[in-house]
Design a protein around this motif. Structure first.
Motif, PDB file in Angstrom:
ATOM      1  N   SER A  29      -6.869   1.597   1.081  1.00 59.35           N
ATOM      2  CA  SER A  29      -7.782   1.027   0.095  1.00 59.35           C
ATOM      3  C   SER A  29      -8.363  -0.288   0.606  1.00 59.35           C
ATOM      4  CB  SER A  29      -7.029   0.771  -1.216  1.00 59.35           C
ATOM      5  OG  SER A  29      -6.094  -0.286  -1.025  1.00 59.35           O
ATOM      6  N   SER A  30      -9.452  -0.721  -0.001  1.00 64.24           N
ATOM      7  CA  SER A  30     -10.060  -2.008   0.362  1.00 64.24           C
ATOM      8  C   SER A  30      -9.055  -3.137   0.220  1.00 64.24           C
ATOM      9  CB  SER A  30     -11.284  -2.284  -0.517  1.00 64.24           C
ATOM     10  OG  SER A  30     -12.284  -1.327  -0.277  1.00 64.24           O
ATOM     11  N   HIS A  31      -8.230  -3.077  -0.801  1.00 61.72           N
ATOM     12  CA  HIS A  31      -7.208  -4.105  -1.019  1.00 61.72           C
ATOM     13  C   HIS A  31      -6.259  -4.184   0.181  1.00 61.72           C
ATOM     14  CE1 HIS A  31      -4.240  -6.605  -3.039  1.00 61.72           C
ATOM     15  NE2 HIS A  31      -3.327  -5.689  -2.748  1.00 61.72           N
ATOM     16  N   VAL A  32      -5.789  -3.052   0.660  1.00 65.38           N
ATOM     17  CA  VAL A  32      -4.859  -3.029   1.794  1.00 65.38           C
ATOM     18  C   VAL A  32      -5.571  -3.471   3.076  1.00 65.38           C
ATOM     19  CG1 VAL A  32      -3.373  -1.562   3.231  1.00 65.38           C
ATOM     20  CG2 VAL A  32      -3.345  -1.317   0.737  1.00 65.38           C
ATOM     21  N   VAL A  33      -6.811  -3.044   3.263  1.00 63.49           N
ATOM     22  CA  VAL A  33      -7.573  -3.483   4.433  1.00 63.49           C
ATOM     23  C   VAL A  33      -7.712  -5.003   4.415  1.00 63.49           C
ATOM     24  CG1 VAL A  33      -9.827  -3.402   5.586  1.00 63.49           C
ATOM     25  CG2 VAL A  33      -8.765  -1.289   4.756  1.00 63.49           C
ATOM     26  N   ASN A  34      -8.010  -5.582   3.257  1.00 66.08           N
ATOM     27  CA  ASN A  34      -8.114  -7.043   3.144  1.00 66.08           C
ATOM     28  C   ASN A  34      -6.784  -7.726   3.414  1.00 66.08           C
ATOM     29  OD1 ASN A  34     -10.861  -7.072   2.565  1.00 66.08           O
ATOM     30  ND2 ASN A  34     -10.517  -6.845   0.374  1.00 66.08           N
ATOM     31  N   LEU A  35      -5.693  -7.147   2.924  1.00 71.11           N
ATOM     32  CA  LEU A  35      -4.365  -7.713   3.199  1.00 71.11           C
ATOM     33  C   LEU A  35      -4.090  -7.734   4.698  1.00 71.11           C
ATOM     34  CD1 LEU A  35      -2.050  -6.086   0.488  1.00 71.11           C
ATOM     35  CD2 LEU A  35      -2.690  -8.492   0.659  1.00 71.11           C
ATOM     36  N   SER A  36      -4.504  -6.677   5.376  1.00 74.10           N
ATOM     37  CA  SER A  36      -4.211  -6.579   6.803  1.00 74.10           C
ATOM     38  C   SER A  36      -5.111  -7.465   7.652  1.00 74.10           C
ATOM     39  CB  SER A  36      -4.334  -5.128   7.282  1.00 74.10           C
ATOM     40  OG  SER A  36      -5.679  -4.712   7.263  1.00 74.10           O
ATOM     41  N   ASP A  37      -6.252  -7.851   7.114  1.00 76.55           N
ATOM     42  CA  ASP A  37      -7.211  -8.632   7.904  1.00 76.55           C
ATOM     43  C   ASP A  37      -7.157 -10.132   7.620  1.00 76.55           C
ATOM     44  OD1 ASP A  37      -9.390  -8.608   9.834  1.00 76.55           O
ATOM     45  OD2 ASP A  37     -10.652  -9.243   8.160  1.00 76.55           O
ATOM     46  N   ASN A  38      -6.579 -10.534   6.495  1.00 78.68           N
ATOM     47  CA  ASN A  38      -6.599 -11.938   6.097  1.00 78.68           C
ATOM     48  C   ASN A  38      -5.176 -12.433   5.868  1.00 78.68           C
ATOM     49  OD1 ASN A  38      -6.689 -14.303   4.352  1.00 78.68           O
ATOM     50  ND2 ASN A  38      -8.892 -13.897   4.195  1.00 78.68           N
ATOM     51  N   LYS A  39      -4.698 -13.260   6.782  1.00 85.93           N
ATOM     52  CA  LYS A  39      -3.305 -13.715   6.752  1.00 85.93           C
ATOM     53  C   LYS A  39      -2.984 -14.521   5.492  1.00 85.93           C
ATOM     54  CE  LYS A  39      -3.533 -13.804  11.757  1.00 85.93           C
ATOM     55  NZ  LYS A  39      -4.914 -13.358  11.848  1.00 85.93           N
ATOM     56  N   LEU A  40      -3.914 -15.364   5.063  1.00 90.71           N
ATOM     57  CA  LEU A  40      -3.678 -16.162   3.858  1.00 90.71           C
ATOM     58  C   LEU A  40      -3.635 -15.276   2.618  1.00 90.71           C
ATOM     59  CD1 LEU A  40      -3.182 -18.969   2.728  1.00 90.71           C
ATOM     60  CD2 LEU A  40      -5.668 -19.246   2.534  1.00 90.71           C
ATOM     61  N   PHE A  41      -4.520 -14.301   2.549  1.00 86.91           N
ATOM     62  CA  PHE A  41      -4.530 -13.354   1.436  1.00 86.91           C
ATOM     63  C   PHE A  41      -3.201 -12.603   1.368  1.00 86.91           C
ATOM     64  CE2 PHE A  41      -6.395  -9.208  -0.325  1.00 86.91           C
ATOM     65  CZ  PHE A  41      -6.381  -9.653  -1.632  1.00 86.91           C
TER      66      PHE A  41
END
Length: 185
Positions: A29-41
């Motif tokens: 999901s977009s949420h998981v992709v964002n988690l994997s790409d943004n360390k602070l997130f």
């Protein structure tokens, strides 16, 4: 199915185009992709969800030093690999470097020593169908050499993360293992 992590945010942004062509992406999901790409997130998400194993993260090394941290890792907030990552013993040097790479929105983390692992996984519906844990050696930010080490603490940590984050298909986790505790990188 992408085997290259830098492509994931791009594929995610164009997900609808694939769907319109009846192409099924094996992509989280977009949420998981964002988690994997943004360390602070990722750190903020893990902290909010009560998930253990995140590394204390700060805006500046001076902020980190206030929490009695004396060895600092400065890294770009987003993106993959270890490019732009540097370790410092002094907060002033860490902050000087952080300012020099300010265009990469750098973060400062507590330095975690110990063994570095890369864990390749395949999962669907929050269930890990397979996990391979390997101790890794880096060269120029990429895995240079690795050795399988199915450490049960690491395997449980990754399995628990999968059940909470719920990636879809293949996923790779990098972590450090220090004092019998895993920390996600």
């Amino acid at each position: 199915l992408s085997g290259f992590d830098a492509e994931l945010p791009i594929l995610d942004r164009h997900r609808e185009k694939f769907t319109a062509e009846n192409i099924t992406l094996v992509l989280s999901s977009s949420h998981v992709v964002n988690l994997s790409d943004n360390k602070l997130f990722l750190v903020n998400y893990m902290e909010q969800e009560g998930i253990q194993g995140y590394i204390p993260t700060y805006s500046t090394a001076e902020d980190a030093a206030l929490d009695y941290i004396y060895k600092f890792v400065v890294k770009p907030m987003a993106g993959c690999r270890s490019q732009g990552v540097a370790v410092f013993d002094k907060a002033s040097e860490a902050d000087h470097y952080r300012e020099s790479i300010s265009e990469k929105n750098p973060i400062v983390q507590k330095y975690i020593g110990g063994t570095e692992y890369t864990c390749g996984t395949v999962s669907f519906n929050g269930n890990a169908l397979g996990i391979i844990a390997m101790v890794r050696e880096l060269r120029n930010g990429d895995t240079f050499r690795c050795k399988v080490d199915q450490n049960p603490i690491v395997l449980k940590f990754v399995s628990d993360l999968i059940s909470k984050i719920r990636p879809f298909g293949p996923c790779n986790f990098q972590l450090k293992f220090e004092n019998n505790k895993p920390y996600i990188l």
